[in-house]
Design a protein around this motif. Structure first.
Motif, short mmCIF file in Angstrom:
data_model
loop_
_atom_site.label_atom_id
_atom_site.label_comp_id
_atom_site.label_asym_id
_atom_site.label_seq_id
_atom_site.Cartn_x
_atom_site.Cartn_y
_atom_site.Cartn_z
N LEU A 282 0.84 -1.19 0.00
CA LEU A 282 0.00 0.00 0.00
C LEU A 282 0.87 1.24 0.00
O LEU A 282 1.89 1.29 0.69
CB LEU A 282 -0.91 0.02 1.23
N GLY A 283 0.47 2.24 -0.75
CA GLY A 283 1.20 3.50 -0.76
C GLY A 283 0.89 4.31 0.48
O GLY A 283 0.04 3.95 1.30
N ALA A 284 1.58 5.42 0.62
CA ALA A 284 1.35 6.29 1.78
C ALA A 284 -0.07 6.83 1.80
O ALA A 284 -0.58 7.20 2.87
CB ALA A 284 2.34 7.46 1.73
N ASP A 285 -0.72 6.83 0.65
CA ASP A 285 -2.10 7.32 0.57
C ASP A 285 -3.12 6.19 0.74
O ASP A 285 -4.30 6.36 0.45
CB ASP A 285 -2.34 8.04 -0.76
N ALA A 286 -2.66 5.02 1.19
CA ALA A 286 -3.53 3.86 1.45
C ALA A 286 -4.19 3.34 0.18
O ALA A 286 -5.32 2.82 0.21
CB ALA A 286 -4.58 4.18 2.49
N THR A 287 -3.47 3.44 -0.94
CA THR A 287 -3.98 2.89 -2.19
C THR A 287 -2.96 1.90 -2.76
O THR A 287 -1.79 1.90 -2.38
CB THR A 287 -4.25 3.98 -3.24
N MET A 288 -3.45 1.07 -3.68
CA MET A 288 -2.61 0.05 -4.28
C MET A 288 -3.03 -0.16 -5.73
O MET A 288 -4.22 -0.37 -6.01
CB MET A 288 -2.77 -1.27 -3.50
N PRO A 289 -2.09 -0.13 -6.67
CA PRO A 289 -2.45 -0.42 -8.06
C PRO A 289 -2.68 -1.93 -8.24
O PRO A 289 -1.92 -2.74 -7.71
CB PRO A 289 -1.23 0.05 -8.86
N LEU A 290 -3.72 -2.27 -8.98
CA LEU A 290 -4.01 -3.69 -9.25
C LEU A 290 -4.23 -3.87 -10.76
O LEU A 290 -5.36 -4.01 -11.21
CB LEU A 290 -5.24 -4.15 -8.47
N PRO A 291 -3.16 -3.86 -11.53
CA PRO A 291 -3.30 -4.02 -12.98
C PRO A 291 -3.93 -5.36 -13.34
O PRO A 291 -3.57 -6.40 -12.80
CB PRO A 291 -1.86 -3.92 -13.50
N GLY A 292 -4.90 -5.31 -14.24
CA GLY A 292 -5.54 -6.53 -14.71
C GLY A 292 -6.62 -7.08 -13.79
O GLY A 292 -7.27 -8.07 -14.12
N VAL A 293 -6.85 -6.43 -12.66
CA VAL A 293 -7.87 -6.90 -11.71
C VAL A 293 -9.18 -6.15 -11.99
O VAL A 293 -9.22 -4.92 -11.94
CB VAL A 293 -7.43 -6.68 -10.25
N VAL A 294 -10.23 -6.89 -12.28
CA VAL A 294 -11.53 -6.26 -12.54
C VAL A 294 -12.67 -6.97 -11.81
O VAL A 294 -13.77 -6.45 -11.71
CB VAL A 294 -11.86 -6.24 -14.06
N SER A 295 -12.40 -8.17 -11.28
CA SER A 295 -13.47 -8.97 -10.68
C SER A 295 -13.33 -9.07 -9.17
O SER A 295 -12.36 -9.64 -8.67
CB SER A 295 -13.47 -10.39 -11.27
N ARG A 296 -14.29 -8.51 -8.45
CA ARG A 296 -14.32 -8.65 -6.99
C ARG A 296 -14.47 -10.12 -6.61
O ARG A 296 -13.80 -10.62 -5.71
CB ARG A 296 -15.48 -7.84 -6.43
N LYS A 297 -15.36 -10.81 -7.32
CA LYS A 297 -15.70 -12.19 -6.99
C LYS A 297 -14.51 -13.14 -7.16
O LYS A 297 -14.28 -14.00 -6.31
CB LYS A 297 -16.85 -12.66 -7.89
N LYS A 298 -13.76 -12.97 -8.25
CA LYS A 298 -12.71 -13.94 -8.58
C LYS A 298 -11.31 -13.48 -8.23
O LYS A 298 -10.44 -14.30 -7.91
CB LYS A 298 -12.79 -14.27 -10.07
N GLN A 299 -11.08 -12.16 -8.26
CA GLN A 299 -9.71 -11.66 -8.08
C GLN A 299 -9.47 -10.91 -6.78
O GLN A 299 -8.34 -10.60 -6.46
CB GLN A 299 -9.35 -10.74 -9.26
N VAL A 300 -10.53 -10.63 -6.02
CA VAL A 300 -10.37 -9.90 -4.76
C VAL A 300 -10.79 -10.75 -3.56
O VAL A 300 -10.02 -10.94 -2.62
CB VAL A 300 -11.16 -8.57 -4.78
N VAL A 301 -12.00 -11.27 -3.59
CA VAL A 301 -12.51 -12.03 -2.44
C VAL A 301 -11.69 -13.28 -2.13
O VAL A 301 -11.31 -13.49 -0.97
CB VAL A 301 -14.00 -12.38 -2.65
N PRO A 302 -11.34 -14.14 -3.10
CA PRO A 302 -10.59 -15.35 -2.76
C PRO A 302 -9.22 -15.10 -2.14
O PRO A 302 -8.92 -15.66 -1.08
CB PRO A 302 -10.48 -16.09 -4.10
N PRO A 303 -8.35 -14.25 -2.74
CA PRO A 303 -7.04 -14.03 -2.11
C PRO A 303 -7.15 -13.33 -0.76
O PRO A 303 -6.35 -13.61 0.15
CB PRO A 303 -6.28 -13.18 -3.13
N LEU A 304 -8.11 -12.44 -0.60
CA LEU A 304 -8.27 -11.75 0.68
C LEU A 304 -8.78 -12.71 1.74
O LEU A 304 -8.35 -12.65 2.90
CB LEU A 304 -9.21 -10.56 0.53
N THR A 305 -9.68 -13.60 1.35
CA THR A 305 -10.17 -14.62 2.29
C THR A 305 -9.03 -15.50 2.76
O THR A 305 -8.90 -15.79 3.97
CB THR A 305 -11.24 -15.49 1.62
#
Length: 309
Positions: A282-305
């Protein structure tokens, strides 16, 4: 047969609204007495779709037990994403394309779950299986739902079944789905017309991960600058919402629908789990680039879980 309500998840997107309408229509043809309703106001993209096809906005409900004893769920199953009194109701049917979590019933039910890009794709198949014809207007609505959920078939959640459904529905509705799809997706990216609160609520879902309460919102844009210039105010709104609703983590995924890249805005703890999930800092501004990530269901929820477990 008693009347049942059919609805998608809270903070409804196009698929949540359309899948409810489509499944209600199908079930009524099969002899049930149902009404499609919504658990919130349609977002700008969905409003465009309903207006384009001259389709009425569904009635919005806060509770269901005051009206019916039984309900049918589409496009969700997790209780924290459903109507507030879901535990007091009998669920007779579920059609969904998400993970199954935080869900249980006391009675047997009809449950249809498939790992496709859109709930409406499953319902297209159910029309065919039951030999029920899809009306032209409904075909246009369902086409819109699949375009929305798969970002015009560019999302990694897209399957061959979604592609087949899009071509089938486009033929029924007599629509150039690529031209229409771009127009529709752009209609949902007018963030300047929304308040900070509306932005963080418009497509937000709640999850329980590793004992943590996690809220994940997604905002579609055609230019990251539209959000960058409001980032501080958006984070303040996220922090206030997290405190009010006791979310441990609040994530906003800002997705550029034209180039299929995203940026993540993070409020709350543990941030190290977020960094672990995406193998990034995470950057100092609490953001993070995620190139190629568009799906909450498949690309965000599983790795975060996994990171929080």
């Amino acid at each position: 047969m008693s009347k049942e309500l059919v609805f998608g998840h809270q903070s409804p997107d196009t698929d949540a609204i359309v899948a409810a309408k489509a499944f209600s229509y199908l079930q009524n043809k099969l002899g049930y007495d149902t009404e499609a309703v919504a658990l919130g106001e349609p977002n700008s993209e969905t409003a465009f779709v309903l207006n384009y096809f001259d389709e009425p906005t569904p009635r919005i409900i806060k509770t269901a037990k005051n009206e019916v004893d039984s309900v049918m769920l589409v496009d969700h199953n997790e209780f924290q994403q459903s109507v507030s009194d879901i535990k007091d109701l009998t669920i007779t049917h579920v059609v969904d394309h998400h993970r199954i979590s935080n869900f249980q019933t006391q009675q047997p039910l009809y449950y249809r779950a498939e790992p496709v890009g859109c709930c409406s794709t499953i319902i297209v198949k159910m029309f065919d299986e039951n030999k029920v014809e899809i009306p032209v207007q409904l075909a246009g609505l369902m086409l819109s739902a699949i375009i929305s959920d798969t970002l015009l078939l560019k999302s990694p959640t897209t399957t061959d079944e979604d592609r087949i459904a899009v071509k089938t529905l486009a033929e029924i509705a007599d629509i150039d789905y690529e031209k229409y799809g771009i127009e529709m997706l752009k209609a949902g990216t007018n963030v300047s017309a929304k308040s900070d609160q509306e932005l963080i609520d418009s497509d937000a879902k709640s999850f329980t991960m590793g004992g943590k309460s996690v809220r994940i919102d997604q905002i579609n844009v055609v230019d990251f600058d539209d959000i960058d210039k409001r980032q501080d105010d958006i984070k303040k709104a996220m922090a206030a919402e997290a405190k009010a609703k006791s979310y441990d983590l609040f994530l906003v995924l800002v997705t550029n629908v034209l180039n299929s890249d995203s940026r993540l805005i993070v409020v709350g703890e543990p941030t190290e789990a977020v960094e672990k999930a995406f193998n990034n800092k995470l950057g100092a501004d609490a953001t993070m680039p995620l190139p190629g990530v568009v799906s909450r269901k498949k690309q965000v929820v599983p790795p975060l879980t996994n990171a929080l477990s």
